[in-house]
Every structure is written in C-alpha cells, then in structure tokens.
Design an enzyme around this catalytic site. Sequence first.
Site, PDB file in Angstrom:
ATOM      1  CB  CYS A  12      -0.468   0.629   1.586  1.00  0.00           C
ATOM      2  SG  CYS A  12      -2.184  -1.514   0.736  1.00  0.00           S
ATOM      3  N   GLY A  38       1.603  -0.206  -4.950  1.00  0.00           N
ATOM      4  CA  GLY A  38       0.095  -0.704  -4.809  1.00  0.00           C
ATOM      5  C   GLY A  38      -0.570  -0.401  -6.651  1.00  0.00           C
ATOM      6  CG  ASN A 113       2.501   1.210   3.585  1.00  0.00           C
ATOM      7  OD1 ASN A 113       3.284   1.210   3.540  1.00  0.00           O
ATOM      8  ND2 ASN A 113       1.826  -0.170   2.870  1.00  0.00           N
ATOM      9  N   GLY A 114       0.616  -1.248   5.327  1.00  0.00           N
ATOM     10  CA  GLY A 114       0.774  -2.122   6.905  1.00  0.00           C
ATOM     11  C   GLY A 114      -0.137  -3.111   7.012  1.00  0.00           C
ATOM     12  CE1 TYR A 264      11.172  -5.315  -6.741  1.00  0.00           C
ATOM     13  CE2 TYR A 264       9.550  -5.218  -5.134  1.00  0.00           C
ATOM     14  CZ  TYR A 264      10.086  -5.342  -6.786  1.00  0.00           C
ATOM     15  OH  TYR A 264       9.770  -6.230  -7.649  1.00  0.00           O
TER      16      TYR A 264
END
Length: 491
Positions: A12, A38, A113-114, A264
Amino acid sequence: MALPVDKFREECGVFGIFGHDSATAHVALGLHALQHRGQEGAGIVSFDGKQFNAERSLGLVGDHFNDPKVIAQLRGRSAIGHVRYATTGGTTLRNVQPLFAEFDFGGLAIAHNGNLTNAGALKRELVSRGCIFQSTTDTEAIVHLIATAREPRAMVPPATASPGVVLRIIEALKQLVGTYSLVAMTQNFMLGARDPYGVRPLVLGELDGALILASETCALDILGARFVRDIDPGEIVIIDESGLKSLKPFLPVSPKFCVFEYVYFARPDSIVEGTNVYEVRQRIGAELAREAPADADMVVPVPDSGVPAAIGYAHAAGLPFELGIIRNHYVGRTFIEPAAQIRHLGVKLKHNANRATITGKRVILVDDSIVRGTTSVKIVDMVRNAGAKEVHMRVASPPTTNSCFYGVDTPMREDLLASSRTIEEMRKYIGVDSLSFISLDGLYRATGQQARNPKTPQFCDACFSGEYPIALTDFLSGDQPAQLSLLSERG
Ligand code: SF4
C-alpha cells in the site's frame, strides 16, 4: 489473471494534503507517483467543508483518476488517498481504501499501509461486541476501535482541533500490534501516524503552505512540494487550521524500519529515513562486488530493480555495465488479462536477452532478490540461450528465508527458495556457474550503518534473519496463515 510476480510486493501507499485549492488533483498525482506500492486499486476521499466525497476504483490510478470529471466531483481543500495491492481473492472494491465511516463526532476517512499482526484477535473481540465488518481489511478494525473508544480521562487533551477525537484515535492505536503508517481525515483535521517501530515509511511535505503526508518523497517531487521531514516512529501528527502538532503517546521502542524498502520496495529516487534509495542500492552493489567478486566480462542487471546495484557492482569491480536484458515496459494489465493461452511465454513477455551484447561473454547477472526462484531460472535460461559463456548471479539482498507479516505480500515460507536450500543447492536449481548473496552486515553497511547490531538490529530484517521484532500475535494464538488471510487483508 495476471502473471505471477516472483517478488515480495509492497502492499500500500498513502497520501494526504490539508488546505489546498487543488487538493484532490494533487492527491491523484501523489498516488500516481506511489503506484509502485500497489497497483490493484486506488481511492480518494475529500472534504469540502460540508460533506465528504469518495471515489474508489480497481486498477491503476491513471485508469480512473485522470478523468477531470472524477476530480471535479471530489471537491474540497483537504483529501486523502490510497493505492493498494491485494492478495488473490482480495481484489474487490469493498477493500479499496480510504475507508470512510460516520461516527458520533462526524465523518472520518482512513488509509493504511501496513499489517496488524493482532487483526484476527481484534476482529473476533469486536465482532463479539456487535461490530459488523464490511471489508476484509485490517483497517476496518481500526475504524471500529475508534468508534468504540472512550476518551481516556488520564490523558491531557492535546491543543488541537477536536482534542477528544484525537484522544479516541490514540486509544484505538494503542490496541494495535503490527505495522501501520496511516493518514486519516475528519472535518477538522488530518492525522498521520506511524507505528512505534516505524516499519513502513511516512513523510511530511509542504506545498503552497499546505501540509502533505505521503509514503515516499517521490510523491512530493511530482507536485514540486518541499520535503520537510520523516514522521518519527511512534509519532502522531495532527494538521489543522492552526498548523501541525506532534504527539508521541506510545512507550518508545527501538525503531525497526523495513530494510527491504531500501532493497526493492521504495522508488530509487525517494529519500528514505534520510538516505537516497538509489545511492543505497549502488552501495549494496559495491559491497556485493567486494564480498563476492567473479571473473567475468560484464555486469548485467535484471531490469529494472537490479539496475542500481548492478551499476554499483560494475563500478566497484571495474567491469563494463551492459544492458544485456531489455525490459518491455508496455506489458500491463490490458495485455496480460486475456493472455492465459500464452502464459508459457512467461518472462519473455517482459524481458528479452540482448543477444548481440552477451553472446560469448562471461556475464555477472545482478538481481535485487530471489524469492521463489522461478523467474531467476527462466532469466538465466534466456541469457544462456542467447550465447552467454558463463553466468554468475549476484543478489543484492541476503537469502530470503522467511515470510513477511508486516504489510508485504510474500509466499509461504516453504515456497521461498532459500528457506530449505543451501546456496549450492540454489545455484544448481537456478542453473548458474556461481551464486552469491550480499551478507546481512554488508546490507547494513550499504545503508550507512557500521554493521548489524546482533542484540538490537537497527532495522527489521526478519525475512532474512527470522528475527521478528513485533509479536505475531495471531499466529502465536494458533491461527493458521490460511485462516488469517480470510480474516485479514493487509493494507
Ligand atoms: S520481514 Fe521486515 S524486512 Fe522483511 S519485508 Fe517484512 S518488514 Fe521488511
């Protein structure tokens, strides 16, 4: 069906702006810059002074939010947005964020996000208290926790708009275990919060006097916004008409930023925790060249994610850097969706060996990571078929031996190539003449640390070390991952 991606996938990205005339258009642009975090759904919620306006869509940000009519309907000077990647089966519109709910204090939109590692336990408890869930996202548990939270009497109300609401949100966040970088918005304020370990990134920016919260600085750059600072681990910021207030209501813990963001996830042009990601990736390549030299003619990246580390390797090794594999950037959903009958093409849809460059040469292939190894096998095969005399693989992360439970889509542990094989076994499986991974210490050095502190590692590196810094509450309580995935889609 999309081609399987043999990578860990960030799940996300979040973005919010408070008090700007072009709030929604800026959120759409910010989300576009965060698209790498995402690709399966995007949403924006704005507030126009009287009401909240919401728009959510499956697909890429540009598929839907490049329509001026859509942006025009999302009126208001404050807006938040979200891009998400969902695991298979979770790609439904009801899971696309931001989530919005009406509370006794008014509306609240939230984007996360998480991944909450106690989401299963929280949901069971909330359902037993009569809460009804409409999505399978962890984020909805936060919404219910805010709805049922009471203002703690012991805490001094913060000097912000709606201090009681802020206290209730803090109460809700205190019940979370896991990772979150989130933005939320009410009629009166925007809130940004990072979990006490600060596993996922969140930054503060400024444009024309309006404050911005975003997952990465690349989302500020696209707007010409100024990067102000990272939101600290465990910090909650409240942005209202009077400016920004910072609160630190959690007990301090040793931060554990996700080291894979450097390898990444984050875009190479982002500044993450004060460091440019591209430079870290180049340094990883240089460390790798020192740790694992190879007698070869050229260094070839597996594009695009292997490029910065390959540049660093080539510089440090004094070898030519060559684009021996060319990536087709136009392989998108429109082509992949109807292509089931040609799936045997596999990586050839996306990559092609640059035969004229690599024929007869001893090649060092540099990739960012090896997850299942299936893509590596095909890429190596392609390079050999194009006439490479020798293929040596160098990997810009340590062997990925464990799954991530902190907001990243990863295969089950047994499907990770490195979870059950020695390096020699992996070398044979991939079909290369030699195979080496950067060491954990080398990776830490590339980020600017002297070495990994074995007692208190400076980062989360659980997918390499197996040392999970945050309790995996649902798993320890006996939930199986398959059951968990039904209960919990990561944000
Ligand atoms: S386990 Fe830790 S280091 Fe690995 S991807 Fe997840 S958060 Fe990042």
